[in-house]
Design a protein around this motif. Structure first.
Motif, PDB file in Angstrom:
ATOM      1  N   PHE A 139      -3.324   3.605 -10.503  1.00 38.37           N
ATOM      2  CA  PHE A 139      -2.811   2.585  -9.962  1.00 38.37           C
ATOM      3  C   PHE A 139      -2.145   1.539  -9.730  1.00 38.37           C
ATOM      4  O   PHE A 139      -2.029   0.889  -8.367  1.00 38.37           O
ATOM      5  CB  PHE A 139      -4.393   2.011  -8.899  1.00 38.37           C
TER       6      PHE A 139
ATOM      7  N   LYS B 277       0.587  10.115   2.069  1.00 39.18           N
ATOM      8  CA  LYS B 277      -0.525  10.877   0.912  1.00 39.18           C
ATOM      9  C   LYS B 277      -0.635  11.672   0.095  1.00 39.18           C
ATOM     10  O   LYS B 277      -1.723  11.738  -1.166  1.00 39.18           O
ATOM     11  CB  LYS B 277      -1.165  11.559   2.256  1.00 39.18           C
TER      12      LYS B 277
ATOM     13  N   LEU C 146       1.159  -0.886   0.294  1.00 35.62           N
ATOM     14  CA  LEU C 146       0.130  -0.057   0.057  1.00 35.62           C
ATOM     15  C   LEU C 146       0.675   1.388   0.151  1.00 35.62           C
ATOM     16  O   LEU C 146       1.461   1.476  -0.037  1.00 35.62           O
ATOM     17  CB  LEU C 146      -0.901   0.304   1.169  1.00 35.62           C
ATOM     18  N   THR C 147       0.807   2.582  -0.295  1.00 34.12           N
ATOM     19  CA  THR C 147       0.789   3.936  -0.255  1.00 34.12           C
ATOM     20  C   THR C 147       0.616   4.406   0.597  1.00 34.12           C
ATOM     21  O   THR C 147      -0.079   4.917   0.753  1.00 34.12           O
ATOM     22  CB  THR C 147       0.437   4.453  -1.834  1.00 34.12           C
TER      23      THR C 147
ATOM     24  N   LYS D 169      -1.842   9.550  -7.765  1.00 37.30           N
ATOM     25  CA  LYS D 169      -2.757   8.216  -7.706  1.00 37.30           C
ATOM     26  C   LYS D 169      -4.241   8.504  -8.202  1.00 37.30           C
ATOM     27  O   LYS D 169      -4.438   8.124  -9.287  1.00 37.30           O
ATOM     28  CB  LYS D 169      -2.499   7.098  -7.207  1.00 37.30           C
TER      29      LYS D 169
ATOM     30  N   GLN E 142       1.119  10.534  -2.202  1.00 37.52           N
ATOM     31  CA  GLN E 142       0.803   9.940  -3.876  1.00 37.52           C
ATOM     32  C   GLN E 142      -0.143   9.118  -4.049  1.00 37.52           C
ATOM     33  O   GLN E 142      -0.624   9.408  -4.779  1.00 37.52           O
ATOM     34  CB  GLN E 142       2.719   8.617  -3.154  1.00 37.52           C
ATOM     35  N   ARG E 143      -0.920   8.940  -2.852  1.00 39.62           N
ATOM     36  CA  ARG E 143      -2.283   8.739  -2.908  1.00 39.62           C
ATOM     37  C   ARG E 143      -3.376   9.580  -3.544  1.00 39.62           C
ATOM     38  O   ARG E 143      -3.980   9.226  -4.172  1.00 39.62           O
ATOM     39  CB  ARG E 143      -3.220   8.663  -1.426  1.00 39.62           C
TER      40      ARG E 143
END
Length: 100
Positions: free
Chosen positions: A66, A12, A8-9, A18, A14-15
């Protein structure tokens, strides 16, 4: 079964990159590709079939975004594709102007 946390990334930003690339960037790339095709090919045909193929391409780009490791590099790639399509639209409109 929950996801393995090591995949999981954690960042925050990077999330956010994406998710925004999946939703907004994928849509902009899909539309710009179809508009560049409409500038070079038969406009009516591309715009009619575009209502279906834009959705399919957008969905594929959402899934692929993703899978990327870095969301900001993905945004850079999307912006390059949009710029190339924008140039193709400009050249296509210059060579084949819309006549009424």
């Amino acid at each position: 079964m929950p996801a393995n946390p090591k995949y999981l990334t954690t960042s925050k930003w990077q999330r956010f990159a994406k998710i925004s690339a999946a939703i907004l960037g994928g849509y902009l790339v899909s539309v710009s590709i179809h508009l560049s095709l409409a500038a070079w090919l038969d406009r009516a045909t591309v715009l009619i079939t575009g209502s279906y193929t834009i959705f399919l391409l957008w969905t594929a780009l959402m899934i692929l975004s993703f899978l990327a490791k870095n969301g900001w590099k993905l945004w850079g790639l999307y912006l390059i594709v949009i710029l190339i399509c924008g140039i193709a639209i400009y050249i296509g409109q210059s060579l084949y102007p819309l006549t009424s």
